[in-house]
Design a protein around this motif. Structure first.
Motif, short mmCIF file in Angstrom:
data_model
loop_
_atom_site.label_atom_id
_atom_site.label_comp_id
_atom_site.label_asym_id
_atom_site.label_seq_id
_atom_site.Cartn_x
_atom_site.Cartn_y
_atom_site.Cartn_z
N ARG A 201 -2.94 2.01 -4.39
CA ARG A 201 -3.73 2.45 -3.82
C ARG A 201 -4.63 1.70 -2.78
NH1 ARG A 201 -1.87 7.69 -3.92
NH2 ARG A 201 -1.30 8.24 -5.93
N ASP A 202 -4.66 0.39 -3.25
CA ASP A 202 -5.64 -0.69 -2.33
C ASP A 202 -5.07 -1.97 -2.70
OD1 ASP A 202 -7.96 -1.10 -0.82
OD2 ASP A 202 -8.66 -2.31 -2.63
N THR B 5 -8.08 -1.15 -11.76
CA THR B 5 -8.68 -2.28 -10.79
C THR B 5 -8.58 -3.45 -11.15
OG1 THR B 5 -10.26 -0.64 -9.94
CG2 THR B 5 -10.60 -2.94 -9.01
N LEU C 292 0.91 -1.22 0.18
CA LEU C 292 0.00 -0.01 0.02
C LEU C 292 0.83 1.35 -0.05
CD1 LEU C 292 -2.85 0.44 0.26
CD2 LEU C 292 -2.82 0.83 2.61
#
Length: 149
Positions: free
Chosen positions: A74-75, A101, A51
């Motif tokens: 970011r995630d 994503t 992260l």
């Protein structure tokens, strides 16, 4: 005077791999493994998979100009999801900014990978169809890498 433009684009690519989600996820998380399918021709490739960690891939255009893609994670949900932002520079000028994503969905004993990228393309330096084609190419390379191990 240079004419400025902004183009927005979103695409989703799906691949099904015979490997379980943990193995497919690990191929994104391990620097040496990811370099094989994502940055094989880049000796300066870096990956700090955590992260807030960063990744940098380097390449050249057909006419020899340098391209640099810099990403920030970011995630990260282990074996489930990765979200990262990327800034792509060509000839030292910002060309694109994107949010990607990657979802790792169990599919029997394998994995359905779903990658969605939302991009902002600046001043016609790169085109959405080029990005989608390139991304599909490295997802196919990932499949070949998973098949070899």
């Amino acid at each position: 005077m240079t004419e400025h433009s902004v183009k927005h684009s979103t695409f989703t690519l799906e691949r099904t791999y015979s490997a379980p989600p943990a193995k497919v996820f690990a191929a994104w998380a391990d620097r040496d493994t990811k370099a094989k399918w994502f940055a094989a021709d880049d000796p300066a490739y870096t990956l700090d998979f955590r992260l807030g960690g960063t990744e940098a891939a380097h390449g050249r255009t057909d006419d020899g100009a340098q391209i640099v893609a810099e990403s920030v994670y970011r995630d990260i949900l282990t074996d489930e999801r990765i979200v990262y932002t990327t800034s792509l520079f060509g000839r030292g000028v910002l060309a694109t900014v994107s949010v990607t994503t990657v979802e790792f969905v169990p599919d029997g004993t394998g994995t359905q990978l779903v990658l969605t990228e939302q991009g902002t393309f600046l001043d016609d330096q790169e085109h959405p169809e080029w990005r989608e084609q390139g991304t599909g190419g490295w997802l196919d390379a990932l499949g070949r890498e998973l098949g070899q191990s």
